[in-house]
Motif scaffolding. Structure first.
Motif, PDB file in Angstrom:
ATOM      1  N   MET A 219      41.140  37.219  47.037  1.00 14.92           N
ATOM      2  CA  MET A 219      39.878  37.796  46.601  1.00 14.92           C
ATOM      3  C   MET A 219      39.093  36.753  45.813  1.00 14.92           C
ATOM      4  O   MET A 219      39.638  36.086  44.940  1.00 14.92           O
ATOM      5  CB  MET A 219      40.145  39.029  45.741  1.00 14.92           C
ATOM      6  CG  MET A 219      38.885  39.722  45.252  1.00 14.92           C
ATOM      7  SD  MET A 219      39.228  41.322  44.508  1.00 14.92           S
ATOM      8  CE  MET A 219      40.282  40.835  43.152  1.00 14.92           C
ATOM      9  N   ASP A 220      37.820  36.648  46.134  1.00 21.18           N
ATOM     10  CA  ASP A 220      36.953  35.682  45.474  1.00 21.18           C
ATOM     11  C   ASP A 220      36.160  36.355  44.357  1.00 21.18           C
ATOM     12  O   ASP A 220      35.693  37.489  44.503  1.00 21.18           O
ATOM     13  CB  ASP A 220      35.976  35.061  46.478  1.00 21.18           C
ATOM     14  CG  ASP A 220      36.684  34.184  47.490  1.00 21.18           C
ATOM     15  OD1 ASP A 220      37.711  33.586  47.132  1.00 21.18           O
ATOM     16  OD2 ASP A 220      36.224  34.120  48.644  1.00 21.18           O
ATOM     17  N   PHE A 221      35.987  35.613  43.260  1.00 20.08           N
ATOM     18  CA  PHE A 221      35.156  36.071  42.152  1.00 20.08           C
ATOM     19  C   PHE A 221      33.956  35.145  42.030  1.00 20.08           C
ATOM     20  O   PHE A 221      34.068  33.939  42.240  1.00 20.08           O
ATOM     21  CB  PHE A 221      35.941  36.055  40.833  1.00 20.08           C
ATOM     22  CG  PHE A 221      36.972  37.131  40.720  1.00 20.08           C
ATOM     23  CD1 PHE A 221      38.275  36.905  41.105  1.00 20.08           C
ATOM     24  CD2 PHE A 221      36.642  38.379  40.213  1.00 20.08           C
ATOM     25  CE1 PHE A 221      39.243  37.882  40.990  1.00 20.08           C
ATOM     26  CE2 PHE A 221      37.591  39.366  40.086  1.00 20.08           C
ATOM     27  CZ  PHE A 221      38.893  39.134  40.487  1.00 20.08           C
ATOM     28  N   GLU A 222      32.814  35.721  41.685  1.00 22.11           N
ATOM     29  CA  GLU A 222      31.601  34.934  41.449  1.00 22.11           C
ATOM     30  C   GLU A 222      30.890  35.484  40.229  1.00 22.11           C
ATOM     31  O   GLU A 222      30.840  36.700  40.023  1.00 22.11           O
ATOM     32  CB  GLU A 222      30.680  34.999  42.672  1.00 22.11           C
ATOM     33  CG  GLU A 222      29.425  34.142  42.544  1.00 22.11           C
ATOM     34  CD  GLU A 222      28.502  34.245  43.750  1.00 22.11           C
ATOM     35  OE1 GLU A 222      27.354  33.780  43.642  1.00 22.11           O
ATOM     36  OE2 GLU A 222      28.928  34.819  44.778  1.00 22.11           O
ATOM     37  N   LEU A 223      30.372  34.601  39.404  1.00 22.22           N
ATOM     38  CA  LEU A 223      29.632  34.990  38.204  1.00 22.22           C
ATOM     39  C   LEU A 223      28.156  34.686  38.422  1.00 22.22           C
ATOM     40  O   LEU A 223      27.791  33.600  38.874  1.00 22.22           O
ATOM     41  CB  LEU A 223      30.157  34.212  36.989  1.00 22.22           C
ATOM     42  CG  LEU A 223      29.533  34.549  35.634  1.00 22.22           C
ATOM     43  CD1 LEU A 223      29.901  35.962  35.204  1.00 22.22           C
ATOM     44  CD2 LEU A 223      29.977  33.539  34.584  1.00 22.22           C
ATOM     45  N   LYS A 224      27.318  35.653  38.070  1.00 23.95           N
ATOM     46  CA  LYS A 224      25.899  35.484  38.349  1.00 23.95           C
ATOM     47  C   LYS A 224      25.055  36.228  37.316  1.00 23.95           C
ATOM     48  O   LYS A 224      25.448  37.283  36.819  1.00 23.95           O
ATOM     49  CB  LYS A 224      25.586  36.034  39.757  1.00 23.95           C
ATOM     50  CG  LYS A 224      24.308  35.527  40.382  1.00 23.95           C
ATOM     51  CD  LYS A 224      24.261  35.957  41.841  1.00 23.95           C
ATOM     52  CE  LYS A 224      23.026  35.405  42.541  1.00 23.95           C
ATOM     53  NZ  LYS A 224      22.993  35.823  43.975  1.00 23.95           N
ATOM     54  N   THR A 225      23.897  35.658  36.980  1.00 24.52           N
ATOM     55  CA  THR A 225      22.935  36.335  36.110  1.00 24.52           C
ATOM     56  C   THR A 225      21.994  37.172  36.972  1.00 24.52           C
ATOM     57  O   THR A 225      21.368  36.650  37.899  1.00 24.52           O
ATOM     58  CB  THR A 225      22.107  35.314  35.308  1.00 24.52           C
ATOM     59  OG1 THR A 225      22.989  34.501  34.541  1.00 24.52           O
ATOM     60  CG2 THR A 225      21.157  36.026  34.355  1.00 24.52           C
ATOM     61  N   LEU A 226      21.934  38.480  36.667  1.00 26.18           N
ATOM     62  CA  LEU A 226      21.063  39.370  37.432  1.00 26.18           C
ATOM     63  C   LEU A 226      20.272  40.266  36.487  1.00 26.18           C
ATOM     64  O   LEU A 226      20.792  40.726  35.466  1.00 26.18           O
ATOM     65  CB  LEU A 226      21.882  40.249  38.384  1.00 26.18           C
ATOM     66  CG  LEU A 226      22.594  39.555  39.566  1.00 26.18           C
ATOM     67  CD1 LEU A 226      23.392  40.583  40.356  1.00 26.18           C
ATOM     68  CD2 LEU A 226      21.590  38.861  40.469  1.00 26.18           C
TER      69      LEU A 226
ATOM     70  N   VAL B 105      37.513  40.671  34.734  1.00 27.12           N
ATOM     71  CA  VAL B 105      38.080  39.953  35.887  1.00 27.12           C
ATOM     72  C   VAL B 105      39.558  40.301  36.060  1.00 27.12           C
ATOM     73  O   VAL B 105      40.029  40.583  37.179  1.00 27.12           O
ATOM     74  CB  VAL B 105      37.903  38.428  35.718  1.00 27.12           C
ATOM     75  CG1 VAL B 105      38.699  37.661  36.775  1.00 27.12           C
ATOM     76  CG2 VAL B 105      36.426  38.052  35.805  1.00 27.12           C
ATOM     77  N   LEU B 106      40.309  40.302  34.963  1.00 20.86           N
ATOM     78  CA  LEU B 106      41.737  40.592  35.046  1.00 20.86           C
ATOM     79  C   LEU B 106      41.996  42.026  35.475  1.00 20.86           C
ATOM     80  O   LEU B 106      42.948  42.304  36.212  1.00 20.86           O
ATOM     81  CB  LEU B 106      42.411  40.316  33.704  1.00 20.86           C
ATOM     82  CG  LEU B 106      42.531  38.843  33.325  1.00 20.86           C
ATOM     83  CD1 LEU B 106      43.177  38.687  31.956  1.00 20.86           C
ATOM     84  CD2 LEU B 106      43.348  38.079  34.370  1.00 20.86           C
TER      85      LEU B 106
ATOM     86  N   LYS C 174      37.144  41.692  49.466  1.00 22.69           N
ATOM     87  CA  LYS C 174      37.081  40.241  49.638  1.00 22.69           C
ATOM     88  C   LYS C 174      36.365  39.521  48.505  1.00 22.69           C
ATOM     89  O   LYS C 174      36.674  38.375  48.203  1.00 22.69           O
ATOM     90  CB  LYS C 174      36.366  39.901  50.964  1.00 22.69           C
ATOM     91  CG  LYS C 174      37.025  40.506  52.201  1.00 22.69           C
ATOM     92  CD  LYS C 174      38.447  40.012  52.394  1.00 22.69           C
ATOM     93  CE  LYS C 174      39.065  40.591  53.665  1.00 22.69           C
ATOM     94  NZ  LYS C 174      40.483  40.200  53.813  1.00 22.69           N
ATOM     95  N   GLN C 175      35.382  40.188  47.878  1.00 19.05           N
ATOM     96  CA  GLN C 175      34.591  39.496  46.860  1.00 19.05           C
ATOM     97  C   GLN C 175      34.161  40.447  45.755  1.00 19.05           C
ATOM     98  O   GLN C 175      33.793  41.598  46.013  1.00 19.05           O
ATOM     99  CB  GLN C 175      33.343  38.859  47.471  1.00 19.05           C
ATOM    100  CG  GLN C 175      32.535  38.025  46.470  1.00 19.05           C
ATOM    101  CD  GLN C 175      31.222  37.527  47.043  1.00 19.05           C
ATOM    102  OE1 GLN C 175      30.526  38.272  47.721  1.00 19.05           O
ATOM    103  NE2 GLN C 175      30.891  36.277  46.773  1.00 19.05           N
TER     104      GLN C 175
ATOM    105  N   GLY D 113      39.566  34.033  33.034  1.00 19.52           N
ATOM    106  CA  GLY D 113      40.015  35.219  33.756  1.00 19.52           C
ATOM    107  C   GLY D 113      40.473  34.901  35.163  1.00 19.52           C
ATOM    108  O   GLY D 113      41.509  35.394  35.624  1.00 19.52           O
ATOM    109  N   VAL D 114      39.719  34.060  35.865  1.00 19.81           N
ATOM    110  CA  VAL D 114      40.092  33.690  37.237  1.00 19.81           C
ATOM    111  C   VAL D 114      41.395  32.896  37.236  1.00 19.81           C
ATOM    112  O   VAL D 114      42.288  33.117  38.069  1.00 19.81           O
ATOM    113  CB  VAL D 114      38.956  32.894  37.904  1.00 19.81           C
ATOM    114  CG1 VAL D 114      39.409  32.335  39.251  1.00 19.81           C
ATOM    115  CG2 VAL D 114      37.727  33.779  38.093  1.00 19.81           C
ATOM    116  N   GLY D 115      41.535  31.947  36.300  1.00 19.35           N
ATOM    117  CA  GLY D 115      42.763  31.171  36.211  1.00 19.35           C
ATOM    118  C   GLY D 115      43.964  32.045  35.893  1.00 19.35           C
ATOM    119  O   GLY D 115      45.039  31.913  36.492  1.00 19.35           O
TER     120      GLY D 115
END
Length: 500
Positions: free
Chosen positions: A1-8, A121-122, A144-145, A163-165
């Motif tokens: 599973m992929d994680f992405e961080l974004k400003t929205l 994330v965890l 998936k994401q 968190g991802v690590g």
């Protein structure tokens, strides 16, 4: 599973196409004009939703929102603990859907800082974890994401990366602890360590029976001698600090299956003894996280791995063995084998000249009785080390509790036939086990984590938890030495001389 961080922005969140939108709601909410904010306001006003941690309200294809599903998730006071509860509940609710892309909005939270983002994330990773290694058909992870939306990146990036690590480290720890013993032998565990050696900054050395015998690890070898599976002594090194910097040493109990030996365990729930290498799994998981996070410190991991089996060569109650330290041990109970492998690893750690040593072990049922599955038992001969571990437990939400080490607890370990017995009476069993280990840890700051109650869950939720990887990682990060500022050079006054 992929994680992405974004400003929205709120408007962009409403327009983002995804299979599910999770909106965390905590504390006072502002009256926004976008569709999601209006939904939150109306639901709270009508009493159909409350922002208590874990409470959910779902909607399917609501007007003005591009997401197929919207889940409002109560996040209580907005603390990291409440965020974890909220996100976990929401992700579990999505498990039986076809959601592949999820947008997790933290934008409505009063403060979405590092700890908040890490907890989110965890929680995502924990709620969606799947074990499939020994199943005939691979279990597909539909999700998936996960796109984590925040109001500001600067205060969130570090927590997101951590968190991802950690999620990768926890997944590895769970994987190896969950594997049946015939799919997680000492040799296989050593291969998992070698695979980690392919990652940046990590080196691995694996010692077999001959090398261990040469070191004089008589206590470790005694436990292994009843099994057909050869022992392995695994040494992992993460070199992120200066070459001369003393390492922190982690020692993980690696009993890949524990029958109890001649002092055999009852048959009921003996299958759970595949988890008796939870300490070793946590060390592997911690090194996986270190490879991701790349902190500036040196860490060594030691894993004494073997099985505890009851064949004709197995140690017997009353046998006396000689440890690597030279101390002799009378084995009154062969089911108290974890301390027998750990004591030789503690002696080995002396040669590393460590700044601190922490051993991690599913050591005693007595610790489960004392603390249950909420906190790991923590014992330490060093107050500063104990305080650092306790603080790491608090910050990572991977809690521990300091237990006593009064000298009087060691009285039950006295014996007429050796320097020390491997068990005392039933009273204070977790403490007397720690007192045994303390005999071999007198030359460095030392702590022992008894994770028998926290490394796995029984019943309907049966499986490994990955603990205490978060605690260990936070502890290690707290040990990173601050970079020294370069020395200031004085500008000589006119006419003054400077010495070479």
């Amino acid at each position: 599973m992929d994680f992405e961080l974004k400003t929205l922005t709120p408007a962009r969140i409403c327009a983002e196409k995804c299979d599910a939108l999770i909106v965390l709601v905590a504390g006072e909410t502002g009256a926004g004009t976008d569709a999601v904010s209006k939904m939150v306001t109306l639901a709270l006003k009508a009493g159909d939703f409350e922002n208590k941690a874990g409470k959910l309200l779902s909607a399917y294809r609501p007007e003005g929102v591009a997401a197929t599903r919207v889940l409002l998730a109560g996040a209580g006071d907005g603390s990291a603990k409440s965020i974890r509860t909220a996100v976990h509940a929401a992700m579990v609710a999505l498990k039986n859907t076809n959601a592949r892309r999820v947008l997790l909005s933290l934008c409505a939270l009063p403060q979405a800082g590092q700890e908040t983002v890490r907890a989110a994330v965890l929680a995502c990773a924990d709620a969606t974890y799947l074990y499939s290694t020994t199943k005939s058909k691979p279990v597909e992870q539909k999700l998936k994401q996960v796109l984590v939306a925040v109001a500001s990146l600067p205060g969130s990036r570090a927590g997101f990366d951590k968190g991802v690590g950690l999620a990768k480290g926890l997944a590895l720890a769970k994987e190896w602890a969950n594997r049946p013993a015939n799919h997680a032998t000492p040799t296989m565990l050593a291969q998992a360590a070698r695979d980690l050696g392919k990652l940046p900054g990590i080196k691995v050395e694996v010692l077999g029976p001959k090398e261990v015998a040469k070191l004089g690890m008589g206590s470790f070898m005694a436990v292994a001698q009843g099994s057909e599976e050869p022992l392995r002594f695994i040494v992992l090194r993460y070199d992120g600090g200066a070459k001369a910097e003393a390492p922190v040493v982690l020692i993980g109990k690696g009993i890949t299956f524990d029958t109890g030996g001649i002092s055999i365990k009852p048959a009921a729930e003996m299958d759970e003894m595949k988890y008796d290498m939870g300490g070793a799994a946590s060390v592997l998981g911690t090194f996986r996280a270190l490879a991701e996070l790349q902190p500036a410190l040196n860490v060594v991991g030691l894993i004494p791995a073997c099985e505890n089996m009851p064949d004709g060569r197995a140690i017997k109650p009353g046998d006396v063995v000689t440890s690597m330290s030279g101390q002799t041990i009378e084995i009154l109970n062969t089911d108290a084998e974890g301390r027998l492998v750990l004591c030789d690893a503690l002696t080995y750690a002396e040669r590393l000249k460590p700044r601190a040593v922490v051993d991690i072990a599913t050591l005693t049922g007595a610790c489960v009785i004392a603390l249950g599955g909420v906190r790991s038992g923590m014992f330490s001969s060093d107050d500063a080390l104990a305080q650092a571990l306790a603080a790491a437990g608090d910050s990572s939400l991977d809690l521990c509790w300091r237990m006593p080490l009064d000298d009087e607890y060691a009285d039950g370990l006295k014996t007429h036939f050796a320097d020390v017995a491997n068990v005392a009476g039933r009273a204070g069993g977790a403490i007397t086990a720690a007192k045994f280990l303390q005999r071999f840890a007198g030359k460095f700051p030392w702590a022992h984590l008894d994770i028998a109650g926290t490394a796995w869950k029984s019943g309907a939720a049966k499986g490994a938890t990955g603990r205490p990887v978060p605690l260990l990682v936070d502890f290690l990060l707290s040990q990173v030495q601050p970079a020294r500022a370069p020395a200031k050079t004085r500008t000589p006054k006119a006419g003054a001389r400077s010495r070479a």
